[in-house]
Every structure is written in C-alpha cells, then in structure tokens.
Design a protein around this motif. Structure first.
Motif, PDB file in Angstrom:
ATOM      1  N   GLY A   1     -18.176  80.088  -8.584  1.00 51.34           N
ATOM      2  CA  GLY A   1     -18.731  79.604  -7.336  1.00 51.34           C
ATOM      3  C   GLY A   1     -20.178  79.209  -7.381  1.00 51.34           C
ATOM      4  N   CYS A   2     -20.618  78.763  -6.212  1.00 51.27           N
ATOM      5  CA  CYS A   2     -21.973  78.277  -5.976  1.00 51.27           C
ATOM      6  C   CYS A   2     -22.358  78.675  -4.549  1.00 51.27           C
ATOM      7  CB  CYS A   2     -22.002  76.756  -6.152  1.00 51.27           C
ATOM      8  SG  CYS A   2     -23.620  76.019  -5.870  1.00 51.27           S
ATOM      9  N   TYR A   3     -23.622  78.507  -4.209  1.00 49.88           N
ATOM     10  CA  TYR A   3     -24.128  78.884  -2.891  1.00 49.88           C
ATOM     11  C   TYR A   3     -23.864  77.854  -1.798  1.00 49.88           C
ATOM     12  CZ  TYR A   3     -27.181  81.632  -5.999  1.00 49.88           C
ATOM     13  OH  TYR A   3     -27.675  82.442  -6.977  1.00 49.88           O
ATOM     14  N   CYS A   4     -23.635  76.604  -2.155  1.00 47.82           N
ATOM     15  CA  CYS A   4     -23.552  75.520  -1.172  1.00 47.82           C
ATOM     16  C   CYS A   4     -22.526  75.814  -0.072  1.00 47.82           C
ATOM     17  CB  CYS A   4     -23.185  74.208  -1.848  1.00 47.82           C
ATOM     18  SG  CYS A   4     -24.401  73.637  -3.043  1.00 47.82           S
ATOM     19  N   GLU A   5     -22.907  75.478   1.141  1.00 47.65           N
ATOM     20  CA  GLU A   5     -22.025  75.715   2.280  1.00 47.65           C
ATOM     21  C   GLU A   5     -20.807  74.794   2.268  1.00 47.65           C
ATOM     22  OE1 GLU A   5     -22.279  75.851   7.162  1.00 47.65           O
ATOM     23  OE2 GLU A   5     -24.113  75.863   5.983  1.00 47.65           O
ATOM     24  N   ASP A   6     -21.015  73.530   1.950  1.00 43.36           N
ATOM     25  CA  ASP A   6     -19.963  72.521   2.001  1.00 43.36           C
ATOM     26  C   ASP A   6     -19.450  72.220   0.593  1.00 43.36           C
ATOM     27  OD1 ASP A   6     -18.299  70.345   2.430  1.00 43.36           O
ATOM     28  OD2 ASP A   6     -19.868  69.067   3.287  1.00 43.36           O
ATOM     29  N   GLU A   7     -18.269  72.709   0.268  1.00 47.01           N
ATOM     30  CA  GLU A   7     -17.726  72.501  -1.082  1.00 47.01           C
ATOM     31  C   GLU A   7     -17.557  71.024  -1.409  1.00 47.01           C
ATOM     32  OE1 GLU A   7     -13.692  73.154  -3.662  1.00 47.01           O
ATOM     33  OE2 GLU A   7     -14.212  74.750  -2.256  1.00 47.01           O
ATOM     34  N   SER A   8     -17.274  70.200  -0.420  1.00 52.73           N
ATOM     35  CA  SER A   8     -17.056  68.782  -0.705  1.00 52.73           C
ATOM     36  C   SER A   8     -18.325  68.073  -1.171  1.00 52.73           C
ATOM     37  CB  SER A   8     -16.478  68.064   0.524  1.00 52.73           C
ATOM     38  OG  SER A   8     -17.449  67.955   1.543  1.00 52.73           O
ATOM     39  N   ARG A   9     -19.487  68.680  -0.961  1.00 55.47           N
ATOM     40  CA  ARG A   9     -20.762  68.123  -1.425  1.00 55.47           C
ATOM     41  C   ARG A   9     -21.439  69.093  -2.391  1.00 55.47           C
ATOM     42  NH1 ARG A   9     -22.060  62.946  -0.799  1.00 55.47           N
ATOM     43  NH2 ARG A   9     -24.234  63.497  -0.613  1.00 55.47           N
ATOM     44  N   CYS A  10     -20.629  69.756  -3.198  1.00 53.70           N
ATOM     45  CA  CYS A  10     -21.119  70.777  -4.132  1.00 53.70           C
ATOM     46  C   CYS A  10     -20.435  70.588  -5.484  1.00 53.70           C
ATOM     47  CB  CYS A  10     -20.791  72.154  -3.564  1.00 53.70           C
ATOM     48  SG  CYS A  10     -21.182  73.527  -4.654  1.00 53.70           S
ATOM     49  N   HIS A  11     -21.127  71.002  -6.539  1.00 55.77           N
ATOM     50  CA  HIS A  11     -20.536  70.859  -7.872  1.00 55.77           C
ATOM     51  C   HIS A  11     -19.268  71.679  -8.036  1.00 55.77           C
ATOM     52  CE1 HIS A  11     -22.533  74.671  -8.901  1.00 55.77           C
ATOM     53  NE2 HIS A  11     -21.811  74.691  -9.994  1.00 55.77           N
ATOM     54  N   ARG A  12     -19.063  72.670  -7.174  1.00 57.73           N
ATOM     55  CA  ARG A  12     -17.838  73.455  -7.352  1.00 57.73           C
ATOM     56  C   ARG A  12     -16.589  72.632  -7.032  1.00 57.73           C
ATOM     57  NH1 ARG A  12     -19.917  76.130  -2.608  1.00 57.73           N
ATOM     58  NH2 ARG A  12     -18.359  76.239  -0.959  1.00 57.73           N
ATOM     59  N   SER A  13     -16.715  71.586  -6.208  1.00 51.91           N
ATOM     60  CA  SER A  13     -15.562  70.706  -5.987  1.00 51.91           C
ATOM     61  C   SER A  13     -15.213  69.962  -7.283  1.00 51.91           C
ATOM     62  CB  SER A  13     -15.835  69.720  -4.851  1.00 51.91           C
ATOM     63  OG  SER A  13     -16.864  68.803  -5.190  1.00 51.91           O
ATOM     64  N   ILE A  14     -16.221  69.613  -8.053  1.00 51.56           N
ATOM     65  CA  ILE A  14     -15.998  68.942  -9.333  1.00 51.56           C
ATOM     66  C   ILE A  14     -15.473  69.951 -10.358  1.00 51.56           C
ATOM     67  CG2 ILE A  14     -16.989  67.415 -11.092  1.00 51.56           C
ATOM     68  CD1 ILE A  14     -17.094  66.462  -8.051  1.00 51.56           C
ATOM     69  N   LEU A  15     -15.980  71.178 -10.310  1.00 48.31           N
ATOM     70  CA  LEU A  15     -15.455  72.232 -11.197  1.00 48.31           C
ATOM     71  C   LEU A  15     -13.957  72.422 -10.962  1.00 48.31           C
ATOM     72  CD1 LEU A  15     -18.115  75.097 -11.231  1.00 48.31           C
ATOM     73  CD2 LEU A  15     -17.311  73.743 -13.160  1.00 48.31           C
ATOM     74  N   ARG A  16     -13.550  72.417  -9.691  1.00 47.15           N
ATOM     75  CA  ARG A  16     -12.130  72.554  -9.363  1.00 47.15           C
ATOM     76  C   ARG A  16     -11.327  71.455 -10.073  1.00 47.15           C
ATOM     77  NH1 ARG A  16      -9.607  74.911  -5.106  1.00 47.15           N
ATOM     78  NH2 ARG A  16     -11.547  75.158  -3.949  1.00 47.15           N
ATOM     79  N   GLU A  17     -11.814  70.215  -9.989  1.00 42.04           N
ATOM     80  CA  GLU A  17     -11.133  69.088 -10.633  1.00 42.04           C
ATOM     81  C   GLU A  17     -11.121  69.238 -12.151  1.00 42.04           C
ATOM     82  OE1 GLU A  17     -13.245  65.623  -9.349  1.00 42.04           O
ATOM     83  OE2 GLU A  17     -12.633  65.855  -7.250  1.00 42.04           O
ATOM     84  N   LEU A  18     -12.263  69.600 -12.722  1.00 37.13           N
ATOM     85  CA  LEU A  18     -12.356  69.733 -14.179  1.00 37.13           C
ATOM     86  C   LEU A  18     -11.424  70.821 -14.702  1.00 37.13           C
ATOM     87  CD1 LEU A  18     -16.220  69.366 -14.561  1.00 37.13           C
ATOM     88  CD2 LEU A  18     -14.477  67.730 -15.348  1.00 37.13           C
ATOM     89  N   LEU A  19     -11.344  71.929 -13.981  1.00 35.79           N
ATOM     90  CA  LEU A  19     -10.431  73.001 -14.396  1.00 35.79           C
ATOM     91  C   LEU A  19      -8.971  72.568 -14.254  1.00 35.79           C
ATOM     92  CD1 LEU A  19     -12.413  75.983 -12.858  1.00 35.79           C
ATOM     93  CD2 LEU A  19     -11.912  75.655 -15.291  1.00 35.79           C
ATOM     94  N   ALA A  20      -8.649  71.883 -13.168  1.00 34.03           N
ATOM     95  CA  ALA A  20      -7.281  71.402 -12.967  1.00 34.03           C
ATOM     96  C   ALA A  20      -6.899  70.412 -14.071  1.00 34.03           C
ATOM     97  CB  ALA A  20      -7.145  70.760 -11.589  1.00 34.03           C
ATOM     98  N   GLU A  21      -7.828  69.550 -14.444  1.00 29.56           N
ATOM     99  CA  GLU A  21      -7.562  68.584 -15.514  1.00 29.56           C
ATOM    100  C   GLU A  21      -7.255  69.265 -16.847  1.00 29.56           C
ATOM    101  OE1 GLU A  21     -11.048  66.084 -15.469  1.00 29.56           O
ATOM    102  OE2 GLU A  21     -10.572  65.364 -13.452  1.00 29.56           O
ATOM    103  N   ARG A  22      -7.743  70.498 -17.005  1.00 29.11           N
ATOM    104  CA  ARG A  22      -7.497  71.253 -18.235  1.00 29.11           C
ATOM    105  C   ARG A  22      -6.284  72.167 -18.112  1.00 29.11           C
ATOM    106  NH1 ARG A  22     -12.572  69.667 -18.208  1.00 29.11           N
ATOM    107  NH2 ARG A  22     -13.724  69.522 -20.166  1.00 29.11           N
ATOM    108  N   GLY A  23      -5.559  72.048 -17.005  1.00 28.30           N
ATOM    109  CA  GLY A  23      -4.342  72.835 -16.821  1.00 28.30           C
ATOM    110  C   GLY A  23      -4.544  74.233 -16.281  1.00 28.30           C
ATOM    111  N   ALA A  24      -5.699  74.486 -15.666  1.00 27.31           N
ATOM    112  CA  ALA A  24      -5.968  75.823 -15.115  1.00 27.31           C
ATOM    113  C   ALA A  24      -5.019  76.122 -13.966  1.00 27.31           C
ATOM    114  CB  ALA A  24      -7.404  75.904 -14.622  1.00 27.31           C
TER     115      ALA A  24
END
Length: 128
Positions: free
Chosen positions: A102-125
């Motif tokens: 995770g990260c501190y940002c209030e809005d996940e859609s404007r936070c790097h954690r939304s990209i982390l979600r995608e990157l992990l999914a792309e790796r089959g997480a």
C-alpha cells in the motif's frame, strides 16, 4: 491466499496478513515502533515506490496527460532492475501467503498502488 492493495493507515481487514509499505518515506510524526500498531506497515519496501521526480507528476499533475506520463514513467521504473524482481516475487508469494501492499494516497485511482495492482495482475498474482 492473496495480495491486497490497501491505503496505509487505514484499519486492517481480517486475514490481510503482513502489510508492506511501498512508499518513499515513512509516515511523518509516527515513531518507527508504532508503524505496525497504527496500521501503516509491518515492513518497508521502498523499491516499489515511484522515484521522487515521477511521484511529483502524480501529486502535482493537473490533468489526464500528467497522469498518463506518470503511469508510463512508473511502469518503466518497475520494468527493470529490482522492481521487476520484487514484483515477480510478490506475485509468486500471493499464491502461498496473505499480505498487502500500500501507499498513503487517499484516492487509489490517482496513486501508484493502482498501477501496482495492474503490474501484479500481469504477473499472475492472486489479488483479493
């Protein structure tokens, strides 16, 4: 077993597991020994945090073009070196353990954690 994407400092969910802070800096005004008990993180993993210049695009960007530039740069940072290896390891671990990133940002859609979600999914997480 799965990885959750969370906002650091938010109340933990049952079964969330170990929380990894994918941030550049620790929380301000919080003693190190209180990071976990105050629901920030159990372990710090700044390898997955955007570089300072990239982060400025997300924090101070004014529109879709700035966000797209942030996404492109952050993905490039995570495509090579340590970031890539850590993401691969976390994707594999998500099939055998519960943990969160995770990260501190209030809005996940404007936070790097939304990209982390995608990157992990792309790796089959396995993502909760």
């Amino acid at each position: 077993m799965a990885v959750r994407i969370v906002r650091l400092g938010s109340p933990r969910l049952p079964g969330e597991g170990t929380r990894l802070g994918t941030v550049r800096r620790p929380p301000r005004g919080v003693r190190k020994e209180d990071f976990s008990t105050r629901d920030y993180y159990d372990a710090w993993l700044p390898t997955l945090a955007p570089q300072p210049e990239t982060l400025k695009l997300a924090l101070h960007g004014t529109g879709p073009r700035d966000w797209a530039t942030f996404v492109r740069r952050y993905r490039a940072e995570m495509a090579g070196g340590e970031g890539r290896h850590v993401l691969d390891a976390l994707a594999a671990l998500s099939h055998t353990a519960d943990f969160s990133v995770g990260c501190y940002c209030e809005d996940e859609s404007r936070c790097h954690r939304s990209i982390l979600r995608e990157l992990l999914a792309e790796r089959g997480a396995s993502i909760a």
